[in-house]
Design an enzyme around this catalytic site. Structure first.
Site, PDB file in Angstrom:
ATOM      1  N   ILE A 284       0.836  -1.189   0.000  1.00 33.76           N
ATOM      2  CA  ILE A 284       0.000   0.000   0.000  1.00 33.76           C
ATOM      3  C   ILE A 284       0.879   1.250   0.000  1.00 33.76           C
ATOM      4  O   ILE A 284       1.712   1.443   0.889  1.00 33.76           O
ATOM      5  CB  ILE A 284      -0.925   0.028   1.237  1.00 33.76           C
ATOM      6  CG1 ILE A 284      -1.737  -1.278   1.327  1.00 33.76           C
ATOM      7  CG2 ILE A 284      -1.842   1.241   1.178  1.00 33.76           C
ATOM      8  CD1 ILE A 284      -2.697  -1.505   0.190  1.00 33.76           C
ATOM      9  N   LYS A 285       0.679   2.100  -1.009  1.00 29.02           N
ATOM     10  CA  LYS A 285       1.431   3.344  -1.118  1.00 29.02           C
ATOM     11  C   LYS A 285       0.705   4.441  -0.345  1.00 29.02           C
ATOM     12  O   LYS A 285      -0.480   4.680  -0.559  1.00 29.02           O
ATOM     13  CB  LYS A 285       1.578   3.757  -2.582  1.00 29.02           C
ATOM     14  CG  LYS A 285       2.441   2.828  -3.407  1.00 29.02           C
ATOM     15  CD  LYS A 285       2.557   3.315  -4.844  1.00 29.02           C
ATOM     16  CE  LYS A 285       3.237   4.658  -4.946  1.00 29.02           C
ATOM     17  NZ  LYS A 285       3.390   5.109  -6.353  1.00 29.02           N
ATOM     18  N   ILE A 286       1.456   5.125   0.522  1.00 31.75           N
ATOM     19  CA  ILE A 286       0.860   6.099   1.440  1.00 31.75           C
ATOM     20  C   ILE A 286       1.702   7.374   1.431  1.00 31.75           C
ATOM     21  O   ILE A 286       2.924   7.313   1.585  1.00 31.75           O
ATOM     22  CB  ILE A 286       0.797   5.510   2.863  1.00 31.75           C
ATOM     23  CG1 ILE A 286      -0.134   4.284   2.877  1.00 31.75           C
ATOM     24  CG2 ILE A 286       0.347   6.554   3.867  1.00 31.75           C
ATOM     25  CD1 ILE A 286      -0.133   3.514   4.183  1.00 31.75           C
TER      26      ILE A 286
END
Length: 326
Positions: A137-139
């Site tokens: 997951i890119k945050i």
């Protein structure tokens, strides 16, 4: 036998594709990971070949919206469409597909966590046999985003701290056990404002972050992003990972490697050692992190972060408008 820059690069770093175009992954792969974001998704989904995918994403969203909480159908459909675009690329990867959370949540820890967990659920709903271990997951690397990374990693959900422009962000991401960070070498604007260039690209940040993690025994891997030329790519041969756009992948594949022409900053730093690595204290205190980041380079890096979030928010809204008419 002469080797291409792309082949040489694969001996130095784990190479990822920065695209949701299955043909690129097929023709230039295999790759380790596949990275994406709302801009990449939008620029892929505007092609007519994805009309059926859009209809499928909308149908799934309408079917599931009652089970999800406080989310509109178009917003849910965007998450689904990004997953549907990434899944066909998986056979060309040995690692993960990276899905970016809704950038409109960049300053809400709990909204980011809910979005990340929803991406996990949606992936398994679409492909029940799919292993969530292959999702990262890119945050966004805001204070709130990094807190979300800390909590998600404690739940064994892989995270990548993206839109990262400073060692303050990098040090806190390492402290929180992020699986990856994505230092942006160039500010995001360079890809959308023709003729604009970043006068202070963040090459050294990539090298310093990797040395910092090695010194402190932290698991976080450095994955440079936002590159504009093959020369920029080759300066970072030796990074843990690197994500490269389709045009640059093609150029790397078509260019022969010459060590004297394409030196790497990682080779220079290997000679210099790690004794001069800057240390960072008290970054887990919110006000100290915020002030340290704000003061980094006279505020220039914070400006780059805000700019990147704005650009991604614009594309998120374009994607939602696209879904509204389906």
């Amino acid at each position: 036998m002469p080797t291409s820059l792309l082949d040489h690069f694969r001996t130095r770093s784990q190479v990822d594709c920065d695209t949701l175009d299955q043909q690129v992954a097929s023709s230039l792969g295999p790759f380790v990971d596949c990275t994406s974001n709302q801009a990449i998704a939008y620029l892929e989904l505007i092609h007519t070949q994805h009309a059926d995918l859009l209809k499928k994403a909308s149908a799934i969203a309408k079917d599931l919206v009652a089970k999800e909480h406080d989310i509109a159908i178009p917003t849910l459909a965007v998450d689904i469409a990004m997953i549907l675009l990434a899944l066909p690329i998986l056979p060309h990867l040995s690692g993960c597909m990276h899905i970016q959370v809704n950038p409109l949540h960049s300053y809400s820890t709990w909204a980011i966590i809910a979005n990340a967990e929803r991406i996990y659920r949606l992936s398994q709903h679409i492909v029940p046999e799919f292993s969530p271990s292959r999702i990262c997951i890119k945050i966004p690397s805001t204070w709130e985003g990094l807190q979300a990374c800390r909590i998600l990693e404690s739940k064994n959900i892989k995270t990548l701290a993206t839109t990262l422009f400073s060692m303050e962000q990098a040090a806190l991401a390492g402290k929180y056990d992020c699986t990856y960070i994505a230092p942006y070498v160039n500010e995001l604007r360079v890809h959308f404002d023709h003729g604009y260039t970043d006068e202070a690209p963040n090459f050294q940040l990539c090298v310093d972050a990797q040395r910092y993690y090695a010194k402190h025994g932290q698991k976080t891997m450095v994955l440079p992003a936002s590159l504009t030329s093959i020369e920029e790519c080759m300066k970072l041969a030796g990074a843990d990972h690197i994500t490269i756009s389709p045009p640059l992948l093609s150029r790397l594949a078509d260019t022969y490697y010459d060590k004297t022409t394409y030196p790497s900053l990682y080779d220079v730093e290997a000679v210099n050692g790690s004794s001069d690595i800057e240390e960072f204290d008290d970054l887990e205190v919110e006000e100290k992190f915020r002030l340290a980041f704000t003061r980094r380079d006279g505020g220039r890096q914070e400006v780059k972060l805000v700019q990147a979030i704005n650009i991604f928010c614009d594309f998120q809204m374009k994607l939602e408008k696209m879904m509204e008419v389906i």
